[in-house]
Design a protein around this motif. Sequence first.
Motif, short mmCIF file in Angstrom:
data_model
loop_
_atom_site.label_atom_id
_atom_site.label_comp_id
_atom_site.label_asym_id
_atom_site.label_seq_id
_atom_site.Cartn_x
_atom_site.Cartn_y
_atom_site.Cartn_z
N GLU A 196 -32.16 -18.23 150.35
CA GLU A 196 -33.06 -19.08 149.56
C GLU A 196 -32.84 -20.55 149.88
OE1 GLU A 196 -33.30 -18.19 145.38
OE2 GLU A 196 -33.40 -16.04 145.84
N TYR A 197 -33.91 -21.33 149.90
CA TYR A 197 -33.81 -22.77 150.12
C TYR A 197 -34.27 -23.45 148.84
CZ TYR A 197 -33.43 -21.61 155.07
OH TYR A 197 -33.02 -21.09 156.28
N VAL A 219 -42.69 -20.73 152.65
CA VAL A 219 -42.63 -19.95 153.90
C VAL A 219 -43.02 -18.51 153.63
CG1 VAL A 219 -40.90 -21.38 155.08
CG2 VAL A 219 -40.14 -19.51 153.64
N THR A 267 -40.66 -22.33 148.15
CA THR A 267 -41.15 -21.01 147.71
C THR A 267 -41.14 -20.05 148.90
OG1 THR A 267 -42.55 -22.12 146.10
CG2 THR A 267 -43.08 -19.81 146.60
N THR A 268 -40.53 -18.90 148.69
CA THR A 268 -40.49 -17.90 149.77
C THR A 268 -41.42 -16.75 149.41
OG1 THR A 268 -38.18 -18.45 150.12
CG2 THR A 268 -38.96 -16.44 151.14
N VAL A 286 -37.45 -21.39 160.43
CA VAL A 286 -37.79 -21.70 159.04
C VAL A 286 -37.20 -23.05 158.64
CG1 VAL A 286 -37.35 -21.01 156.65
CG2 VAL A 286 -38.14 -19.30 158.31
#
Length: 483
Positions: free
Chosen positions: A71-72, A63, A76-77, A52
Amino acid sequence: MKLIDILKGVNCEIKGDPNIDIGGVCYDSRKAKKKYLFIAIKGFKTDGILYVEEAIKNGAIAVVVDREIKEYPGITTVLVEDARAAMAKIASNFYNNPTTKLTLIGVTGTNGKTSVTYMLKAILERQNNKVGLVGTIQNMIGDEVIPSVHTTPESLDLQELFSIMVNKGVKYVVMEVSSHSLALKRVNECEFDIAVFTNLSQDHLDFHHDMEEYAKTKSKLFKMAKRASVINIDDKYSSMMIESSKAKVLTYGIEDFAYVMAKDIRNSLDGVKFKVQIEDKKEEISLKIPGLFSVYNALAAITVADFLGISLRSVREALSQVTVKGRFEPVETGKDFYVFIDYAHTPDGIQNMMEALKEYKAGRKILLFGAGGDRDRIKRPLMGEIAGKYADFCILTSDNPRSEEPREIISQIEEGIKKTDCPYVVIENRKEAIRYALLNAQKDDVIILAGKGHETYQIIGNKVIPFDEREIVKEILSEGGNK
Ligand SMILES: CC(=O)N[C@H]1[C@@H](OP(=O)(O)OP(=O)(O)OC[C@H]2O[C@@H](n3ccc(=O)[nH]c3=O)[C@H](O)[C@@H]2O)O[C@H](CO)[C@@H](O)[C@@H]1O[C@H](C)C(=O)N[C@@H](C)C(=O)N[C@H](CCC(=O)O)C(=O)O
Ligand SMILES: Nc1ncnc2c1ncn2[C@@H]1O[C@H](COP(=O)(O)OP(=O)(O)OP(=O)(O)O)[C@@H](O)[C@H]1O
Ligand SMILES: N[C@H](CCC[C@H](N)C(=O)O)C(=O)O
Ligand SMILES: [Mg+2]
Protein backbone atom coordinates in the motif's frame (compact mmCIF):
# COMPACT_ATOMS: atom_id res chain seq x y z
CA MET A 1 -14.04 12.47 -13.63
CA LYS A 2 -14.41 10.60 -10.34
CA LEU A 3 -12.52 7.31 -10.01
CA ILE A 4 -15.71 5.50 -9.06
CA ASP A 5 -17.34 6.59 -12.34
CA ILE A 6 -14.30 5.57 -14.36
CA LEU A 7 -14.53 2.12 -12.77
CA LYS A 8 -18.20 1.58 -13.68
CA GLY A 9 -18.63 -2.02 -14.79
CA VAL A 10 -15.08 -3.01 -13.80
CA ASN A 11 -15.05 -5.96 -11.42
CA CYS A 12 -12.57 -4.75 -8.79
CA GLU A 13 -11.55 -4.33 -5.18
CA ILE A 14 -10.82 -0.72 -4.21
CA LYS A 15 -8.39 0.12 -1.42
CA GLY A 16 -8.46 3.83 -0.58
CA ASP A 17 -10.74 6.67 -1.61
CA PRO A 18 -12.94 5.80 -4.63
CA ASN A 19 -14.26 9.38 -4.91
CA ILE A 20 -11.05 11.12 -5.92
CA ASP A 21 -11.01 13.18 -9.09
CA ILE A 22 -8.91 11.70 -11.89
CA GLY A 23 -7.23 14.09 -14.32
CA GLY A 24 -6.06 11.52 -16.86
CA VAL A 25 -5.33 7.85 -17.42
CA CYS A 26 -2.09 6.20 -18.63
CA TYR A 27 -0.47 2.77 -18.91
CA ASP A 28 3.08 4.09 -19.18
CA SER A 29 4.58 5.44 -15.94
CA ARG A 30 6.60 7.95 -17.96
CA LYS A 31 3.39 9.60 -19.09
CA ALA A 32 1.84 9.91 -15.62
CA LYS A 33 0.99 13.43 -14.45
CA LYS A 34 -0.69 15.06 -11.48
CA LYS A 35 -3.95 13.29 -10.49
CA TYR A 36 -3.50 10.48 -13.01
CA LEU A 37 -4.72 6.90 -12.83
CA PHE A 38 -1.89 4.52 -13.80
CA ILE A 39 -2.78 1.07 -15.17
CA ALA A 40 -0.02 -1.49 -14.70
CA ILE A 41 0.10 -3.95 -17.61
CA LYS A 42 2.23 -7.08 -17.72
CA GLY A 43 4.06 -6.84 -21.02
CA PHE A 44 6.32 -9.04 -23.12
CA LYS A 45 9.51 -7.25 -22.19
CA THR A 46 8.76 -5.87 -18.76
CA ASP A 47 5.93 -5.46 -16.28
CA GLY A 48 4.03 -2.24 -15.56
CA ILE A 49 3.78 -3.23 -11.91
CA LEU A 50 7.52 -2.48 -11.58
CA TYR A 51 6.80 1.14 -12.44
CA VAL A 52 4.01 1.90 -9.97
CA GLU A 53 6.35 3.92 -7.78
CA GLU A 54 7.63 5.92 -10.72
CA ALA A 55 4.06 6.65 -11.80
CA ILE A 56 3.26 7.88 -8.28
CA LYS A 57 6.43 10.00 -8.28
CA ASN A 58 5.19 11.57 -11.52
CA GLY A 59 1.82 12.44 -9.96
CA ALA A 60 -0.44 9.38 -10.19
CA ILE A 61 -2.96 9.23 -7.34
CA ALA A 62 -4.50 5.88 -8.18
CA VAL A 63 -3.22 2.65 -9.68
CA VAL A 64 -4.89 -0.34 -11.29
CA VAL A 65 -3.06 -3.63 -10.76
CA ASP A 66 -3.90 -7.26 -11.40
CA ARG A 67 -1.77 -8.59 -8.55
CA GLU A 68 -1.51 -7.52 -4.89
CA ILE A 69 1.02 -4.73 -4.26
CA LYS A 70 2.12 -2.94 -1.11
CA GLU A 71 0.00 0.00 0.00
CA TYR A 72 1.13 3.56 -0.72
CA PRO A 73 -0.17 6.28 1.62
CA GLY A 74 -2.71 8.57 -0.04
CA ILE A 75 -2.85 6.40 -3.16
CA THR A 76 -5.97 4.46 -4.14
CA THR A 77 -5.22 0.94 -5.33
CA VAL A 78 -7.69 -0.85 -7.60
CA LEU A 79 -7.20 -4.61 -7.76
CA VAL A 80 -8.64 -6.23 -10.90
CA GLU A 81 -8.45 -9.69 -12.38
CA ASP A 82 -7.14 -8.69 -15.81
CA ALA A 83 -5.48 -5.30 -16.25
CA ARG A 84 -5.81 -5.26 -20.07
CA ALA A 85 -9.56 -5.98 -19.93
CA ALA A 86 -9.95 -3.40 -17.15
CA MET A 87 -8.03 -0.84 -19.20
CA ALA A 88 -10.42 -1.27 -22.14
CA LYS A 89 -13.46 -0.70 -19.91
CA ILE A 90 -11.83 2.22 -18.09
CA ALA A 91 -10.85 3.78 -21.42
CA SER A 92 -14.38 3.53 -22.76
CA ASN A 93 -15.83 5.02 -19.55
CA PHE A 94 -13.25 7.79 -19.37
CA TYR A 95 -13.94 8.88 -22.94
CA ASN A 96 -17.74 8.58 -22.59
CA ASN A 97 -18.23 5.38 -24.59
CA PRO A 98 -17.52 6.97 -27.97
CA THR A 99 -18.23 3.87 -30.07
CA THR A 100 -21.90 3.98 -29.04
CA LYS A 101 -22.06 7.24 -31.02
CA LEU A 102 -20.34 5.92 -34.14
CA THR A 103 -21.05 3.41 -36.86
CA LEU A 104 -17.95 1.27 -36.41
CA ILE A 105 -16.76 -1.06 -39.16
CA GLY A 106 -13.91 -3.42 -38.21
CA VAL A 107 -11.85 -5.21 -40.86
CA THR A 108 -9.77 -8.24 -39.96
CA GLY A 109 -7.76 -10.84 -41.90
CA THR A 110 -4.12 -11.47 -42.74
CA ASN A 111 -4.01 -9.37 -45.90
CA GLY A 112 -6.17 -6.64 -47.36
CA LYS A 113 -7.24 -4.79 -44.21
CA THR A 114 -5.61 -1.49 -45.10
CA SER A 115 -6.83 -1.70 -48.70
CA VAL A 116 -10.44 -2.44 -47.70
CA THR A 117 -10.54 0.40 -45.16
CA TYR A 118 -9.31 2.89 -47.78
CA MET A 119 -11.95 1.68 -50.23
CA LEU A 120 -14.66 2.02 -47.59
CA LYS A 121 -13.52 5.49 -46.63
CA ALA A 122 -13.76 6.61 -50.25
CA ILE A 123 -17.24 5.07 -50.64
CA LEU A 124 -18.58 6.64 -47.43
CA GLU A 125 -17.03 10.03 -48.21
CA ARG A 126 -18.70 10.06 -51.59
CA GLN A 127 -21.97 10.02 -49.62
CA ASN A 128 -20.81 13.22 -47.87
CA ASN A 129 -20.01 11.54 -44.57
CA LYS A 130 -17.15 12.57 -42.30
CA VAL A 131 -15.18 9.36 -41.95
CA GLY A 132 -12.58 8.28 -39.41
CA LEU A 133 -9.94 5.71 -40.31
CA VAL A 134 -7.72 3.66 -37.99
CA GLY A 135 -4.93 1.56 -39.45
CA THR A 136 -1.38 0.66 -40.41
CA ILE A 137 -0.40 3.60 -42.61
CA GLN A 138 -1.96 6.35 -40.54
CA ASN A 139 -5.12 7.29 -38.67
CA MET A 140 -7.37 9.88 -40.29
CA ILE A 141 -10.28 12.15 -39.51
CA GLY A 142 -11.54 13.20 -42.93
CA ASP A 143 -8.37 14.55 -44.58
CA GLU A 144 -6.59 15.21 -41.29
CA VAL A 145 -3.73 12.76 -40.67
CA ILE A 146 -2.86 11.44 -37.23
CA PRO A 147 0.28 9.27 -37.21
CA SER A 148 -0.22 5.68 -36.12
CA VAL A 149 2.16 3.49 -34.10
CA HIS A 150 0.19 0.27 -34.33
CA THR A 151 -2.26 -1.07 -36.87
CA THR A 152 -4.76 -1.14 -34.00
CA PRO A 153 -3.87 1.11 -31.05
CA GLU A 154 -3.95 0.15 -27.33
CA SER A 155 -7.48 0.46 -25.92
CA LEU A 156 -6.73 3.69 -24.09
CA ASP A 157 -5.30 5.39 -27.20
CA LEU A 158 -8.04 3.95 -29.36
CA GLN A 159 -10.92 5.21 -27.20
CA GLU A 160 -9.28 8.63 -27.00
CA LEU A 161 -9.02 8.70 -30.79
CA PHE A 162 -12.69 7.69 -31.11
CA SER A 163 -13.71 10.47 -28.72
CA ILE A 164 -11.80 13.04 -30.80
CA MET A 165 -13.58 11.67 -33.86
CA VAL A 166 -16.99 12.04 -32.18
CA ASN A 167 -16.14 15.62 -31.19
CA LYS A 168 -15.16 16.42 -34.78
CA GLY A 169 -18.46 15.19 -36.17
CA VAL A 170 -17.38 11.80 -37.49
CA LYS A 171 -20.26 9.37 -38.05
CA TYR A 172 -18.53 6.38 -39.62
CA VAL A 173 -15.24 4.82 -38.57
CA VAL A 174 -13.46 2.17 -40.64
CA MET A 175 -10.72 0.40 -38.77
CA GLU A 176 -8.23 -2.42 -39.17
CA VAL A 177 -8.50 -4.93 -36.38
CA SER A 178 -5.21 -6.81 -36.06
CA SER A 179 -5.06 -10.22 -34.44
CA HIS A 180 -2.69 -8.74 -31.83
CA SER A 181 -5.39 -6.26 -30.87
CA LEU A 182 -7.98 -9.00 -30.43
CA ALA A 183 -5.60 -11.15 -28.39
CA LEU A 184 -4.37 -8.23 -26.28
CA LYS A 185 -7.91 -6.91 -25.67
CA ARG A 186 -7.20 -3.56 -27.34
CA VAL A 187 -10.67 -3.60 -28.94
CA ASN A 188 -12.67 -4.89 -25.97
CA GLU A 189 -15.59 -2.52 -25.31
CA CYS A 190 -15.72 -1.38 -28.94
CA GLU A 191 -19.27 -1.61 -30.24
CA PHE A 192 -18.72 -2.88 -33.75
CA ASP A 193 -21.66 -2.51 -36.11
CA ILE A 194 -20.09 -4.44 -38.97
CA ALA A 195 -17.18 -6.90 -39.01
CA VAL A 196 -15.36 -7.81 -42.23
CA PHE A 197 -13.21 -10.89 -42.88
CA THR A 198 -10.74 -10.68 -45.76
CA ASN A 199 -8.72 -13.92 -45.56
CA LEU A 200 -6.41 -15.93 -43.35
CA SER A 201 -2.98 -17.23 -44.27
CA GLN A 202 0.30 -17.66 -42.52
CA ASP A 203 1.73 -14.73 -40.58
CA HIS A 204 2.44 -13.81 -36.97
CA LEU A 205 3.18 -17.37 -35.87
CA ASP A 206 5.75 -15.81 -33.56
CA PHE A 207 2.80 -14.45 -31.58
CA HIS A 208 0.05 -17.02 -32.11
CA HIS A 209 0.82 -20.67 -31.43
CA ASP A 210 -0.58 -22.08 -34.65
CA MET A 211 -3.06 -21.31 -37.41
CA GLU A 212 -5.99 -22.62 -35.35
CA GLU A 213 -5.27 -20.23 -32.52
CA TYR A 214 -4.63 -17.39 -34.99
CA ALA A 215 -8.01 -18.08 -36.66
CA LYS A 216 -9.81 -18.34 -33.32
CA THR A 217 -8.40 -14.98 -32.28
CA LYS A 218 -9.67 -13.39 -35.50
CA SER A 219 -13.08 -14.96 -35.04
CA LYS A 220 -13.62 -12.95 -31.83
CA LEU A 221 -14.45 -9.91 -33.94
CA PHE A 222 -17.48 -11.70 -35.40
CA LYS A 223 -18.84 -12.42 -31.94
CA MET A 224 -18.65 -8.69 -31.26
CA ALA A 225 -20.31 -7.27 -34.40
CA LYS A 226 -23.92 -6.23 -33.79
CA ARG A 227 -25.42 -5.63 -37.23
CA ALA A 228 -23.56 -7.62 -39.89
CA SER A 229 -20.65 -9.97 -40.58
CA VAL A 230 -19.19 -9.62 -44.07
CA ILE A 231 -17.29 -12.76 -45.01
CA ASN A 232 -15.07 -13.91 -47.88
CA ILE A 233 -16.72 -17.25 -48.62
CA ASP A 234 -13.80 -18.46 -50.76
CA ASP A 235 -11.42 -18.51 -47.79
CA LYS A 236 -11.10 -21.82 -46.02
CA TYR A 237 -11.51 -20.18 -42.62
CA SER A 238 -14.81 -18.53 -43.61
CA SER A 239 -16.94 -21.18 -41.91
CA MET A 240 -15.20 -20.50 -38.60
CA MET A 241 -15.97 -16.79 -38.91
CA ILE A 242 -19.57 -17.52 -39.90
CA GLU A 243 -20.04 -19.86 -36.93
CA SER A 244 -18.76 -17.14 -34.60
CA SER A 245 -21.05 -14.49 -36.06
CA LYS A 246 -23.84 -13.19 -33.89
CA ALA A 247 -25.22 -10.79 -36.51
CA LYS A 248 -26.57 -11.25 -40.04
CA VAL A 249 -23.99 -12.89 -42.33
CA LEU A 250 -23.36 -11.45 -45.81
CA THR A 251 -20.94 -13.34 -48.02
CA TYR A 252 -18.82 -12.27 -50.97
CA GLY A 253 -16.65 -14.29 -53.32
CA ILE A 254 -15.62 -15.31 -56.78
CA GLU A 255 -15.35 -19.09 -56.74
CA ASP A 256 -18.22 -20.22 -54.52
CA PHE A 257 -21.78 -18.89 -54.63
CA ALA A 258 -22.01 -15.73 -52.53
CA TYR A 259 -24.42 -12.87 -51.91
CA VAL A 260 -22.01 -10.47 -53.64
CA MET A 261 -20.07 -11.93 -56.57
CA ALA A 262 -17.51 -10.80 -59.14
CA LYS A 263 -17.72 -12.02 -62.73
CA ASP A 264 -15.90 -11.34 -65.98
CA ILE A 265 -12.62 -10.25 -64.37
CA ARG A 266 -10.17 -8.44 -66.65
CA ASN A 267 -6.74 -7.77 -65.19
CA SER A 268 -3.90 -5.55 -66.49
CA LEU A 269 -0.86 -3.69 -65.14
CA ASP A 270 -2.97 -0.52 -64.79
CA GLY A 271 -5.72 -2.12 -62.73
CA VAL A 272 -8.54 -4.59 -62.88
CA LYS A 273 -12.11 -4.46 -64.17
CA PHE A 274 -15.01 -6.76 -63.30
CA LYS A 275 -18.78 -7.01 -63.07
CA VAL A 276 -20.25 -7.14 -59.61
CA GLN A 277 -23.53 -8.92 -59.07
CA ILE A 278 -25.79 -8.61 -56.03
CA GLU A 279 -28.96 -10.61 -56.58
CA ASP A 280 -30.49 -8.93 -59.67
CA LYS A 281 -28.29 -5.79 -59.49
CA LYS A 282 -25.19 -5.58 -61.69
CA GLU A 283 -22.51 -2.93 -62.14
CA GLU A 284 -19.18 -2.63 -63.95
CA ILE A 285 -16.35 -1.86 -61.50
CA SER A 286 -12.92 -0.53 -62.39
CA LEU A 287 -10.03 -0.46 -59.89
CA LYS A 288 -6.65 1.23 -60.18
CA ILE A 289 -4.92 -1.48 -58.12
CA PRO A 290 -4.52 -4.67 -60.22
CA GLY A 291 -4.94 -8.30 -59.22
CA LEU A 292 -7.55 -10.73 -58.13
CA PHE A 293 -6.80 -9.78 -54.52
CA SER A 294 -7.99 -6.26 -55.33
CA VAL A 295 -11.26 -7.70 -56.62
CA TYR A 296 -11.70 -9.48 -53.28
CA ASN A 297 -10.92 -6.29 -51.36
CA ALA A 298 -13.43 -4.37 -53.47
CA LEU A 299 -16.08 -7.06 -52.96
CA ALA A 300 -15.65 -6.72 -49.20
CA ALA A 301 -16.14 -2.95 -49.43
CA ILE A 302 -19.08 -3.30 -51.85
CA THR A 303 -20.84 -5.75 -49.51
CA VAL A 304 -20.57 -3.33 -46.59
CA ALA A 305 -21.81 -0.48 -48.78
CA ASP A 306 -24.77 -2.57 -49.95
CA PHE A 307 -25.66 -3.35 -46.34
CA LEU A 308 -25.56 0.38 -45.57
CA GLY A 309 -27.92 1.06 -48.49
CA ILE A 310 -25.41 2.83 -50.75
CA SER A 311 -26.12 2.51 -54.48
CA LEU A 312 -23.78 0.48 -56.70
CA ARG A 313 -23.42 3.47 -59.01
CA SER A 314 -22.03 5.61 -56.22
CA VAL A 315 -19.77 2.75 -55.09
CA ARG A 316 -18.47 2.34 -58.63
CA GLU A 317 -17.54 6.00 -58.85
CA ALA A 318 -15.77 5.99 -55.49
CA LEU A 319 -13.82 2.79 -56.20
CA SER A 320 -12.61 3.96 -59.60
CA GLN A 321 -10.43 6.59 -57.87
CA VAL A 322 -8.96 4.64 -54.94
CA THR A 323 -5.21 4.15 -54.63
CA VAL A 324 -3.38 3.16 -51.46
CA LYS A 325 0.17 4.23 -50.72
CA GLY A 326 2.54 1.29 -51.14
CA ARG A 327 -0.11 -1.12 -52.40
CA PHE A 328 0.90 -1.90 -55.99
CA GLU A 329 2.00 1.72 -56.23
CA PRO A 330 3.58 2.59 -59.58
CA VAL A 331 6.76 4.68 -59.45
CA GLU A 332 7.28 7.00 -62.39
CA THR A 333 10.73 6.24 -63.85
CA GLY A 334 10.67 7.80 -67.31
CA LYS A 335 12.35 4.56 -68.49
CA ASP A 336 11.20 1.66 -70.61
CA PHE A 337 10.64 -0.62 -67.61
CA TYR A 338 8.16 -0.53 -64.72
CA VAL A 339 8.69 -0.19 -60.97
CA PHE A 340 6.03 -0.94 -58.35
CA ILE A 341 6.18 -0.62 -54.56
CA ASP A 342 4.08 -3.17 -52.73
CA TYR A 343 3.55 -4.14 -49.10
CA ALA A 344 3.44 -7.92 -49.68
CA HIS A 345 5.22 -9.35 -46.65
CA THR A 346 3.65 -12.79 -46.26
CA PRO A 347 3.80 -15.89 -48.50
CA ASP A 348 0.17 -15.33 -49.47
CA GLY A 349 0.72 -11.61 -50.07
CA ILE A 350 3.63 -12.39 -52.43
CA GLN A 351 1.66 -15.06 -54.23
CA ASN A 352 -1.37 -12.83 -54.76
CA MET A 353 0.72 -9.92 -55.87
CA MET A 354 2.66 -12.09 -58.37
CA GLU A 355 -0.58 -13.70 -59.58
CA ALA A 356 -1.73 -10.17 -60.43
CA LEU A 357 1.15 -10.06 -62.93
CA LYS A 358 0.49 -13.51 -64.35
CA GLU A 359 -0.87 -12.35 -67.67
CA TYR A 360 2.02 -9.94 -68.14
CA LYS A 361 4.42 -11.54 -70.60
CA ALA A 362 6.24 -8.63 -72.27
CA GLY A 363 9.23 -8.57 -69.90
CA ARG A 364 10.75 -10.27 -66.85
CA LYS A 365 9.23 -10.08 -63.38
CA ILE A 366 11.95 -9.07 -60.93
CA LEU A 367 11.09 -9.34 -57.27
CA LEU A 368 13.12 -7.62 -54.57
CA PHE A 369 12.26 -8.47 -50.98
CA GLY A 370 13.38 -9.49 -47.50
CA ALA A 371 11.52 -10.25 -44.27
CA GLY A 372 11.08 -8.32 -41.06
CA GLY A 373 13.31 -9.19 -38.10
CA ASP A 374 11.80 -10.04 -34.67
CA ARG A 375 8.70 -11.32 -36.45
CA ASP A 376 7.41 -14.68 -37.72
CA ARG A 377 10.39 -16.78 -38.86
CA ILE A 378 8.42 -19.69 -40.24
CA LYS A 379 7.10 -17.55 -43.07
CA ARG A 380 10.58 -16.73 -44.43
CA PRO A 381 11.41 -19.95 -46.38
CA LEU A 382 7.79 -20.04 -47.57
CA MET A 383 8.16 -16.51 -48.93
CA GLY A 384 11.38 -17.60 -50.69
CA GLU A 385 9.71 -20.60 -52.28
CA ILE A 386 6.66 -18.70 -53.51
CA ALA A 387 8.82 -15.88 -54.85
CA GLY A 388 10.99 -18.39 -56.70
CA LYS A 389 7.94 -20.02 -58.26
CA TYR A 390 6.54 -16.80 -59.67
CA ALA A 391 9.45 -14.44 -60.36
CA ASP A 392 11.91 -14.59 -63.25
CA PHE A 393 14.62 -13.20 -61.02
CA CYS A 394 14.80 -12.39 -57.30
CA ILE A 395 16.92 -9.96 -55.35
CA LEU A 396 17.05 -11.01 -51.71
CA THR A 397 17.72 -8.16 -49.35
CA SER A 398 16.80 -6.71 -45.95
CA ASP A 399 13.38 -5.50 -44.85
CA ASN A 400 13.38 -4.15 -41.29
CA PRO A 401 16.01 -6.42 -39.69
CA ARG A 402 15.34 -4.94 -36.22
CA SER A 403 17.50 -6.78 -33.66
CA GLU A 404 18.24 -9.74 -35.95
CA GLU A 405 21.28 -10.40 -38.12
CA PRO A 406 20.17 -9.46 -41.70
CA ARG A 407 22.27 -12.25 -43.29
CA GLU A 408 20.57 -14.82 -41.08
CA ILE A 409 17.08 -13.67 -42.15
CA ILE A 410 18.14 -13.77 -45.81
CA SER A 411 19.57 -17.27 -45.49
CA GLN A 412 16.21 -18.46 -44.11
CA ILE A 413 14.53 -17.03 -47.22
CA GLU A 414 17.20 -18.73 -49.34
CA GLU A 415 16.21 -22.14 -47.94
CA GLY A 416 12.91 -21.71 -49.76
CA ILE A 417 14.08 -20.14 -52.99
CA LYS A 418 16.67 -22.91 -53.42
CA LYS A 419 13.79 -25.36 -53.82
CA THR A 420 12.99 -23.59 -57.10
CA ASP A 421 15.12 -22.92 -60.16
CA CYS A 422 14.68 -19.16 -59.96
CA PRO A 423 17.96 -17.27 -60.37
CA TYR A 424 18.68 -14.78 -57.58
CA VAL A 425 21.28 -12.55 -55.98
CA VAL A 426 21.74 -11.57 -52.34
CA ILE A 427 22.43 -7.90 -51.65
CA GLU A 428 21.98 -7.22 -47.97
CA ASN A 429 21.89 -3.43 -48.20
CA ARG A 430 18.40 -2.58 -49.50
CA LYS A 431 19.42 0.60 -51.24
CA GLU A 432 22.21 -1.22 -53.09
CA ALA A 433 19.76 -3.98 -53.92
CA ILE A 434 17.39 -1.42 -55.47
CA ARG A 435 20.31 0.09 -57.36
CA TYR A 436 21.15 -3.36 -58.75
CA ALA A 437 17.53 -3.90 -59.81
CA LEU A 438 17.31 -0.56 -61.60
CA LEU A 439 20.70 -0.69 -63.28
CA ASN A 440 20.14 -4.19 -64.62
CA ALA A 441 16.57 -3.68 -65.78
CA GLN A 442 15.80 -4.38 -69.42
CA LYS A 443 13.01 -3.07 -71.64
CA ASP A 444 9.50 -4.05 -70.43
CA ASP A 445 10.76 -5.59 -67.16
CA VAL A 446 8.54 -5.20 -64.11
CA ILE A 447 10.44 -4.61 -60.88
CA ILE A 448 8.55 -5.07 -57.62
CA LEU A 449 10.00 -3.67 -54.43
CA ALA A 450 8.07 -5.74 -51.91
CA GLY A 451 7.57 -5.65 -48.16
CA LYS A 452 7.90 -2.03 -47.13
CA GLY A 453 4.96 -0.47 -48.95
CA HIS A 454 4.08 2.88 -47.37
CA GLU A 455 6.99 2.78 -44.90
CA THR A 456 9.42 5.66 -45.21
CA TYR A 457 11.99 4.26 -42.81
CA GLN A 458 14.09 1.16 -42.17
CA ILE A 459 14.62 -0.31 -38.71
CA ILE A 460 18.14 -1.65 -38.33
CA GLY A 461 19.04 -2.65 -34.76
CA ASN A 462 17.23 -0.06 -32.70
CA LYS A 463 17.89 2.72 -35.19
CA VAL A 464 15.14 4.02 -37.43
CA ILE A 465 16.71 5.47 -40.58
CA PRO A 466 14.88 7.42 -43.29
CA PHE A 467 14.15 5.08 -46.21
CA ASP A 468 11.56 6.11 -48.76
CA GLU A 469 11.72 3.81 -51.78
CA ARG A 470 10.08 6.40 -54.02
CA GLU A 471 12.88 8.86 -53.24
CA ILE A 472 15.55 6.17 -53.52
CA VAL A 473 14.38 5.08 -56.97
CA LYS A 474 14.38 8.72 -58.14
CA GLU A 475 17.81 9.37 -56.64
CA ILE A 476 19.39 6.29 -58.26
CA LEU A 477 17.85 7.02 -61.66
CA SER A 478 18.91 10.65 -61.50
CA GLU A 479 22.52 9.50 -61.10
CA GLY A 480 22.16 8.61 -64.77
CA GLY A 481 22.64 4.85 -64.53
CA ASN A 482 20.38 2.79 -66.70
CA LYS A 483 20.46 4.29 -70.23
C1 LIG B 1 3.69 -7.74 -28.76
C2 LIG B 1 3.08 -6.39 -28.54
O1 LIG B 1 2.10 -6.05 -29.14
N1 LIG B 1 3.72 -5.59 -27.69
C3 LIG B 1 3.16 -4.30 -27.29
C4 LIG B 1 3.26 -4.21 -25.80
O2 LIG B 1 4.63 -4.22 -25.52
P1 LIG B 1 5.16 -5.05 -24.31
O3 LIG B 1 4.11 -5.97 -23.83
O4 LIG B 1 6.47 -5.64 -24.70
O5 LIG B 1 5.39 -3.91 -23.24
P2 LIG B 1 6.56 -3.85 -22.22
O6 LIG B 1 7.66 -3.08 -22.84
O7 LIG B 1 6.81 -5.21 -21.68
O8 LIG B 1 5.93 -2.95 -21.06
C5 LIG B 1 4.85 -3.41 -20.23
C6 LIG B 1 4.15 -2.21 -19.68
O9 LIG B 1 5.03 -1.47 -18.84
C7 LIG B 1 4.92 -0.12 -19.16
N2 LIG B 1 6.17 0.58 -18.81
C8 LIG B 1 7.34 0.24 -19.38
C9 LIG B 1 8.49 0.94 -19.08
C10 LIG B 1 8.44 2.02 -18.16
O10 LIG B 1 9.43 2.70 -17.84
N3 LIG B 1 7.23 2.31 -17.61
C11 LIG B 1 6.10 1.63 -17.91
O11 LIG B 1 5.04 1.94 -17.39
C12 LIG B 1 4.62 -0.10 -20.65
O12 LIG B 1 4.02 1.10 -21.05
C13 LIG B 1 3.66 -1.28 -20.77
O13 LIG B 1 2.35 -0.86 -20.51
O14 LIG B 1 2.70 -3.02 -25.32
C14 LIG B 1 3.36 -1.84 -25.85
C15 LIG B 1 2.68 -0.63 -25.23
O15 LIG B 1 1.37 -0.54 -25.63
C16 LIG B 1 3.28 -1.86 -27.37
O16 LIG B 1 3.91 -0.74 -27.91
C17 LIG B 1 3.92 -3.14 -27.88
O17 LIG B 1 3.83 -3.21 -29.28
C18 LIG B 1 5.04 -3.57 -29.95
C19 LIG B 1 5.89 -2.31 -30.20
C20 LIG B 1 4.77 -4.24 -31.29
O18 LIG B 1 5.66 -4.35 -32.10
N4 LIG B 1 3.58 -4.71 -31.55
C21 LIG B 1 3.26 -5.33 -32.83
C22 LIG B 1 3.70 -6.78 -32.90
C23 LIG B 1 1.76 -5.23 -33.03
O19 LIG B 1 0.99 -4.95 -32.12
N5 LIG B 1 1.33 -5.46 -34.27
C24 LIG B 1 -0.07 -5.48 -34.60
C25 LIG B 1 -0.31 -6.11 -35.95
C26 LIG B 1 0.50 -5.55 -37.10
C27 LIG B 1 -0.09 -5.96 -38.46
O20 LIG B 1 0.11 -7.08 -38.92
O21 LIG B 1 -0.78 -5.12 -39.06
C28 LIG B 1 -0.65 -4.06 -34.58
O22 LIG B 1 -1.86 -3.94 -34.32
O23 LIG B 1 0.10 -3.10 -34.83
N1 LIG C 1 -7.17 -9.59 -50.20
C1 LIG C 1 -5.87 -9.86 -50.29
N2 LIG C 1 -5.42 -11.13 -50.34
C2 LIG C 1 -4.12 -11.41 -50.42
N3 LIG C 1 -3.15 -10.49 -50.50
C3 LIG C 1 -3.52 -9.21 -50.46
C4 LIG C 1 -4.90 -8.82 -50.33
N4 LIG C 1 -4.96 -7.48 -50.32
C5 LIG C 1 -3.70 -7.05 -50.39
N5 LIG C 1 -2.82 -8.07 -50.49
C6 LIG C 1 -1.35 -8.02 -50.56
O1 LIG C 1 -0.93 -7.76 -49.23
C7 LIG C 1 -0.26 -6.49 -49.14
C8 LIG C 1 -0.77 -5.77 -47.90
O2 LIG C 1 -2.11 -5.33 -48.12
P1 LIG C 1 -2.83 -4.49 -47.00
O3 LIG C 1 -1.89 -3.48 -46.50
O4 LIG C 1 -4.14 -4.05 -47.50
O5 LIG C 1 -3.00 -5.64 -45.90
P2 LIG C 1 -3.12 -5.55 -44.32
O6 LIG C 1 -4.03 -6.66 -43.93
O7 LIG C 1 -3.53 -4.20 -43.90
O8 LIG C 1 -1.63 -5.82 -43.82
P3 LIG C 1 -1.03 -5.52 -42.32
O9 LIG C 1 -1.51 -6.63 -41.45
O10 LIG C 1 0.44 -5.60 -42.46
O11 LIG C 1 -1.49 -4.18 -41.91
C9 LIG C 1 -0.58 -5.76 -50.43
O12 LIG C 1 0.47 -4.90 -50.77
C10 LIG C 1 -0.79 -6.89 -51.41
O13 LIG C 1 0.43 -7.35 -51.92
N1 LIG D 1 2.67 -4.62 -39.90
C1 LIG D 1 3.20 -5.94 -40.16
C2 LIG D 1 4.00 -5.93 -41.44
C3 LIG D 1 5.38 -5.37 -41.44
C4 LIG D 1 6.02 -5.53 -42.78
C5 LIG D 1 7.50 -5.54 -42.85
N2 LIG D 1 7.98 -4.31 -43.43
C6 LIG D 1 8.18 -5.81 -41.51
O1 LIG D 1 8.75 -4.89 -40.95
O2 LIG D 1 8.15 -6.96 -41.06
C7 LIG D 1 3.95 -6.50 -38.98
O3 LIG D 1 4.26 -5.76 -38.05
O4 LIG D 1 4.19 -7.70 -38.98
MG1 LIG E 1 -2.77 -2.97 -42.51
